[in-house]
Scaffold this motif. Structure first.
Motif, PDB file in Angstrom:
ATOM      1  N   TRP A  65      -2.074  13.223  -9.622  1.00 25.43           N
ATOM      2  CA  TRP A  65      -2.735  13.329 -10.877  1.00 25.43           C
ATOM      3  C   TRP A  65      -2.819  11.936 -11.526  1.00 25.43           C
ATOM      4  O   TRP A  65      -3.783  11.838 -12.296  1.00 25.43           O
ATOM      5  N   LEU A  66      -1.878  11.181 -11.615  1.00 19.32           N
ATOM      6  CA  LEU A  66      -1.666   9.727 -11.972  1.00 19.32           C
ATOM      7  C   LEU A  66      -2.801   8.855 -11.169  1.00 19.32           C
ATOM      8  O   LEU A  66      -3.215   7.776 -11.775  1.00 19.32           O
ATOM      9  N   GLU A  67      -3.128   9.067  -9.994  1.00 17.34           N
ATOM     10  CA  GLU A  67      -3.947   8.546  -9.285  1.00 17.34           C
ATOM     11  C   GLU A  67      -5.398   8.802  -9.961  1.00 17.34           C
ATOM     12  O   GLU A  67      -6.419   7.973  -9.950  1.00 17.34           O
ATOM     13  N   ALA A  68      -5.540  10.223 -10.196  1.00 13.28           N
ATOM     14  CA  ALA A  68      -7.072  10.646 -10.581  1.00 13.28           C
ATOM     15  C   ALA A  68      -7.018   9.936 -12.329  1.00 13.28           C
ATOM     16  O   ALA A  68      -8.208   9.902 -12.594  1.00 13.28           O
ATOM     17  N   TYR A  69      -5.875  10.054 -13.022  1.00 16.25           N
ATOM     18  CA  TYR A  69      -6.130   9.985 -14.372  1.00 16.25           C
ATOM     19  C   TYR A  69      -5.122   8.546 -14.655  1.00 16.25           C
ATOM     20  O   TYR A  69      -3.874   8.983 -14.906  1.00 16.25           O
ATOM     21  N   PRO A  70      -5.288   7.492 -14.407  1.00 19.26           N
ATOM     22  CA  PRO A  70      -4.380   6.308 -14.505  1.00 19.26           C
ATOM     23  C   PRO A  70      -3.954   6.382 -15.797  1.00 19.26           C
ATOM     24  O   PRO A  70      -4.734   6.478 -16.806  1.00 19.26           O
ATOM     25  N   ILE A  71      -2.825   5.673 -16.229  1.00 18.10           N
ATOM     26  CA  ILE A  71      -2.374   5.595 -17.600  1.00 18.10           C
ATOM     27  C   ILE A  71      -2.944   4.184 -18.002  1.00 18.10           C
ATOM     28  O   ILE A  71      -2.894   3.328 -17.290  1.00 18.10           O
ATOM     29  N   GLY A  72      -3.474   4.025 -19.227  1.00 18.93           N
ATOM     30  CA  GLY A  72      -3.966   3.021 -19.754  1.00 18.93           C
ATOM     31  C   GLY A  72      -2.831   2.060 -20.629  1.00 18.93           C
ATOM     32  O   GLY A  72      -1.763   1.931 -20.069  1.00 18.93           O
ATOM     33  N   ASP A  73      -3.331   2.054 -21.820  1.00 20.01           N
ATOM     34  CA  ASP A  73      -2.394   1.191 -22.459  1.00 20.01           C
ATOM     35  C   ASP A  73      -1.293   2.000 -23.071  1.00 20.01           C
ATOM     36  O   ASP A  73       0.001   1.271 -23.652  1.00 20.01           O
ATOM     37  N   PHE A  74      -1.388   3.241 -23.098  1.00 19.76           N
ATOM     38  CA  PHE A  74      -0.293   3.994 -23.543  1.00 19.76           C
ATOM     39  C   PHE A  74      -0.199   5.185 -22.570  1.00 19.76           C
ATOM     40  O   PHE A  74      -1.102   5.826 -22.089  1.00 19.76           O
ATOM     41  N   VAL A  75       1.269   5.743 -22.685  1.00 15.76           N
ATOM     42  CA  VAL A  75       1.381   6.902 -22.038  1.00 15.76           C
ATOM     43  C   VAL A  75       0.691   8.215 -22.745  1.00 15.76           C
ATOM     44  O   VAL A  75      -0.192   8.914 -22.270  1.00 15.76           O
ATOM     45  N   CYS A  76       1.253   8.208 -23.856  1.00 16.73           N
ATOM     46  CA  CYS A  76       0.597   9.162 -24.850  1.00 16.73           C
ATOM     47  C   CYS A  76      -0.286   8.390 -25.631  1.00 16.73           C
ATOM     48  O   CYS A  76      -0.202   7.515 -26.229  1.00 16.73           O
ATOM     49  N   PRO A  77      -1.735   8.938 -25.405  1.00 13.09           N
ATOM     50  CA  PRO A  77      -2.839   8.423 -26.197  1.00 13.09           C
ATOM     51  C   PRO A  77      -2.733   8.234 -27.675  1.00 13.09           C
ATOM     52  O   PRO A  77      -1.943   8.946 -28.364  1.00 13.09           O
TER      53      PRO A  77
END
Length: 86
Positions: A65-77
């Motif tokens: 899942w994290l490969e398909a949806y990498p974490i950006g600047d925040f874990v929780c947006p």
């Protein structure tokens, strides 16, 4: 997860972490992107409910899942609470 993917894809990493690790929501909200590594998740003592550091090994489904949806600047947006309630 399908609903998150469709409407709020930036929430997918947080939901995947909750689903595949069992972490408490408050702990996930306190995570920094640097705490999530390919081998697992480092939960610093200051962020944990028990105030003890712990390491959670990366389950293969979470890694996918994290490969398909990498974490950006925040874990929780931004606007996490609003998006979570939606």
């Amino acid at each position: 997860m399908l609903t998150a993917e469709k409407y709020f894809p930036d929430t997918v990493p947080a939901y995947a972490i909750a689903l595949f690790t069992g972490m408490r929501q408050q702990e996930i909200e306190r995570l920094e992107p640097s705490d999530v590594r390919p081998d697992g998740i480092e939960v610093p003592a200051i962020m944990a409910k028990t105030k003890r550091r712990r390491f959670i090994h990366m389950p293969p489904p979470l890694a996918a899942w994290l490969e398909a949806y990498p974490i950006g600047d925040f874990v929780c947006p931004p606007n996490w609470n609003r998006k979570d309630k939606a």
